[in-house]
Design an enzyme around this catalytic site. Structure first.
Site, PDB file in Angstrom:
ATOM      1  N   HIS A   1      10.595  14.569  55.436  1.00 28.23           N
ATOM      2  CA  HIS A   1      11.653  13.850  54.725  1.00 28.23           C
ATOM      3  C   HIS A   1      12.920  14.696  54.567  1.00 28.23           C
ATOM      4  CE1 HIS A   1       9.786  15.699  50.986  1.00 28.23           C
ATOM      5  NE2 HIS A   1      11.059  15.751  50.624  1.00 28.23           N
TER       6      HIS A   1
ATOM      7  N   ASP B   1       3.735  15.413  56.089  1.00 34.34           N
ATOM      8  CA  ASP B   1       5.165  15.528  55.786  1.00 34.34           C
ATOM      9  C   ASP B   1       5.733  16.866  56.275  1.00 34.34           C
ATOM     10  OD1 ASP B   1       7.690  15.240  54.763  1.00 34.34           O
ATOM     11  OD2 ASP B   1       7.056  14.747  52.733  1.00 34.34           O
TER      12      ASP B   1
ATOM     13  N   SER C   1      11.039  20.775  48.152  1.00 36.99           N
ATOM     14  CA  SER C   1      10.535  20.086  49.335  1.00 36.99           C
ATOM     15  C   SER C   1      10.682  21.002  50.539  1.00 36.99           C
ATOM     16  CB  SER C   1      11.326  18.799  49.568  1.00 36.99           C
ATOM     17  OG  SER C   1      11.054  17.850  48.578  1.00 36.99           O
TER      18      SER C   1
END
Length: 692
Positions: A61, A197, A626
């Site tokens: 992402h 991810d 992230s």
């Protein structure tokens, strides 16, 4: 969220929990510390270097927006993924940067010397700003690198980060959405989790191994430090660390400010985005063209929407407001007996009074930002306002034409990812909410247009979307015709009328009061933070996140937020395959991955006839983490951070290691996908992988 240069003070605690290396290996200023293998990826994610050739690992992402710019209907990397088969096939990513933190240093004395704590004047801010500017310039001159000085502990400390930024970054590997976003919005912020991810990039440098603009002659960056990958796995209770750039936390705010978030801001955002996402999802499911235009925007919008729901839930389940109030009662007792800081006596009372007085303004502003500006056209109408100001500026001839053409060209990216029919439905969905729930913040121009269209939202939407800003061709015609009557057309434009009305009202009636409130709270919060650090001997304080380099540590640890039943701390590919549903976009797994599973073709990444996929630990993370590396006790990479459990999203406001968990992708699943699904096993040859 400890500052890396201060880790020596945490070493005993870290070693008691399991750390097996000196903290000097985690951070050093000579280029050998692992801080030199962690990067700020783009403007708000973290990445890690995993080879001596600048190979970089981050989240799927985090690379999403960049990959959207590289994708097309013909090259649909979201559906099919992308895997370079050699360095020659790696794709340049215009505008993408990665930044290394070479050094951090406490410069509080340089910035605050001679400034009393209680001084609260614009002059103080001006002095600090001047000192920061001058000191940054000095660091840039002496280090030949960039320098950024930021406040910590609400302005009670200042630290400088010495930064080296690389501007040539190329895409190496990107799993299809059936891996990288598997579970979608449904599983976002949830545990158990089965999302692969990750994405891979490479940092390139000039011939001198220094940052350089993109050139085909650039070479992979030779890194002074990179992470060894440990594929041996882990067990529950093992020591872990997260290194990265957490974005924003507010751990030390008062209960009054917590009330703004839990009872005003989050609920408005959740309701508005629910309506908007319902429209986007419906249209994206019906059209692949709309899907490609909105997929990155939706991911960003939905991420906050789901997170805020978990935040509100976590705060209520864990009774955080009451805990804050109990702490404030203790603080008041300390303040009443303190003789060195008499200004603390009435501090919480003033914070409470100012916060409660700001409630109506905060509500109005949130409705404007989330509901009115939630309509893309009403944001884009600002382009008409800029054109109108150019007409009124008095410039003419070629200068006028050139200026207008430049303004119009700046909207090319907007229209590339914009669908007018979808946005019209959003308008129709959001305007009733605005009129019904914030009647005090509806400008007359809105009410007038609505009445003229028979108080019918469908008719009103059709009228507003005739706007010149709704279509790229209309806007370009406006910008190239250079007709004096154009200014009249803008004044009559329905979307511009709404934009102008809401912008004027916000600037005149909302922002002045809000700015006064936030300025006063910056001062009061600085004093409150200072008071807590000096009077509270029961806790150790780390600074709130501000997108600077931090290290946090905890242990691999399962959790069931609703009781002691105990979720496993780890998920696997078998569970993911069981969730596959070809009829639902979010759970549509690539056929090749299912084939690999059926054949049990897991290679050396197999554990108990499956592949470990994700795991959770008690590390304190936030947005910005992230893509952060998850490290074991030896500082070796075992995973990549990508999320938190739903109730644990409250950790931005209140961190409790008994309740909060970060979610990470197991590096063995990453390596399995690269080698077996992506057919890019050549990349593994440049990594240092250890396995028992």
């Amino acid at each position: 969220m400890w500052l890396p240069p201060t880790l020596k003070s945490r070493e005993n605690d870290m070693k008691e929990m399991g750390l097996q290396i000196p903290v000097e290996k985690l951070y050093s200023e000579d280029g050998t510390g692992l801080n030199n293998a962690v990067v700020l990826f783009g403007k708000g994610c973290t990445g890690e270097i995993i080879s001596p050739k600048g190979l970089l690992l981050t989240n799927h992402h985090c690379g999403y927006g960049t990959v959207q710019g590289l994708s097309s209907k013909e090259k649909d990397y979201f559906a099919n993924g992308f895997w370079a088969k050699s360095q020659a096939e790696e794709l340049p990513c215009p505008g993408l940067t990665v930044s290394f933190i070479r050094k951090m240093e406490n410069v509080t004395q340089n910035i605050l010397s001679g400034l009393p704590d209680t001084l609260n004047t614009p002059q103080r801010d001006s002095i600090i700003a001047t000192r920061i500017k001058n000191l940054e310039a000095g660091y840039r001159f002496t280090t030949k690198l960039d320098a950024s000085i930021k406040p910590y502990y609400n302005g009670n400390q200042y630290w400088v980060s010495i930064i080296e930024t690389f501007r040539d970054v190329r895409l190496v590997g990107f799993p299809p959405n059936g891996v990288g976003t598997f579970g979608g919005d449904t599983d976002n912020w949830m545990w158990p989790r089965h999302t692969g991810d990750f994405s891979m990039f490479r940092v390139y440098a000039g011939k001198d191994n220094k940052p350089a603009d993109y050139s085909k002659d650039n070479k992979p960056y030779t890194t002074p430090a990179f992470f060894t990958i440990n594929a041996s796995g882990y067990k529950e209770g093992d020591f872990t660390m997260v290194y990265g750039f957490p974005g924003t936390t507010m751990e030390y705010i008062s209960s009054y400010q917590l009330n703004h978030i839990a009872n005003i801001i989050d609920p408005i955002r959740i309701e508005a985005r629910t309506k908007k996402l319902d429209v986007w999802n419906e249209n994206m499911q019906q059209s692949r063209d709309v899907f490609l235009k909105y997929t990155s925007k939706k991911a960003s919008l939905a991420n906050g929407w789901k997170k805020w729901q978990g935040e509100v839930r976590g705060l209520k389940l864990n009774n955080v407001p009451a805990k804050k109030q109990a702490y404030e009662a203790k603080f008041q007792g300390w303040a009443n007996t303190d003789t060195e800081m008499p200004y603390l006596d009435d501090l919480l009372a003033e914070i409470g009074a100012r916060s409660q007085a700001a409630n109506p303004l905060i509500k109005q502003d949130e409705y404007i930002k989330e509901v009115v500006y939630g309509v893309e056209l009403l944001q884009q109408a600002s382009i008409l306002d800029r054109i109108l100001k150019v007409y009124r500026s008095g410039i003419n001839g070629n200068s006028l034409q050139d200026t207008l053409a430049k303004i119009a060209a700046q909207s090319d990216g907007f229209y590339k990812n914009y669908d007018v029919a979808t946005d019209k439905q959003v308008f129709r969905a959001l305007m009733p909410m605005y009129f019904e729930q914030c009647s005090t913040c509806v400008p007359p121009a809105f009410s007038k247009q609505f009445a003229e269209q028979g108080r019918n939202y469908e008719s009103w939407a059709a009228y507003v979307f005739r706007s010149l800003a709704s279509d790229k061709a209309k806007l370009n015609n406006l910008a190239t015709s250079v007709n004096p009557k154009d200014s009249t057309w803008i004044l009559a434009d329905p979307a511009w009328q709404l934009y102008s009305a809401i912008n004027t009202m916000r600037q005149a009636q909302v922002l002045p009061g809000l700015n006064n409130y936030y300025n006063s709270m910056a001062y009061l919060n600085r004093l409150y933070m200072n008071g807590q650090m000096k009077l509270d001997n029961t806790r150790q304080f780390y600074p709130d996140a501000n997108l600077t380099l931090r290290l946090t540590y905890g242990t691999v640890q399962g959790i069931d937020p609703d009781g002691p039943a105990g979720y496993s701390y780890q998920t696997n590919l078998t569970e993911a395959v069981a969730k596959d549903n070809p009829e639902v976009e979010e759970f549509r797994m690539p056929q090749k991955l299912k084939d690999l599973y059926q054949a049990k073709d897991f290679g050396k990444w197999q554990v108990n006839s499956t592949v470990p996929l994700a795991f959770i630990a008690s590390n304190h993370t936030s947005g910005g983490n992230s893509g952060s590396p998850i490290l074991n006790a030896k500082g070796e990479l075992i995973g990549t951070n990508f999320d938190r459990i739903w109730e644990g999203t409250m950790s931005d406001l209140y961190f409790d290691p008994n309740l909060c968990r970060n979610i990470s992708l197991d590096v063995r699943y990453t390596l399995f996908i690269i080698e077996k699904l992506g057919g890019a096993g050549w990349l593994l040859n440049e990594m240092k992988i250890v396995k028992k």
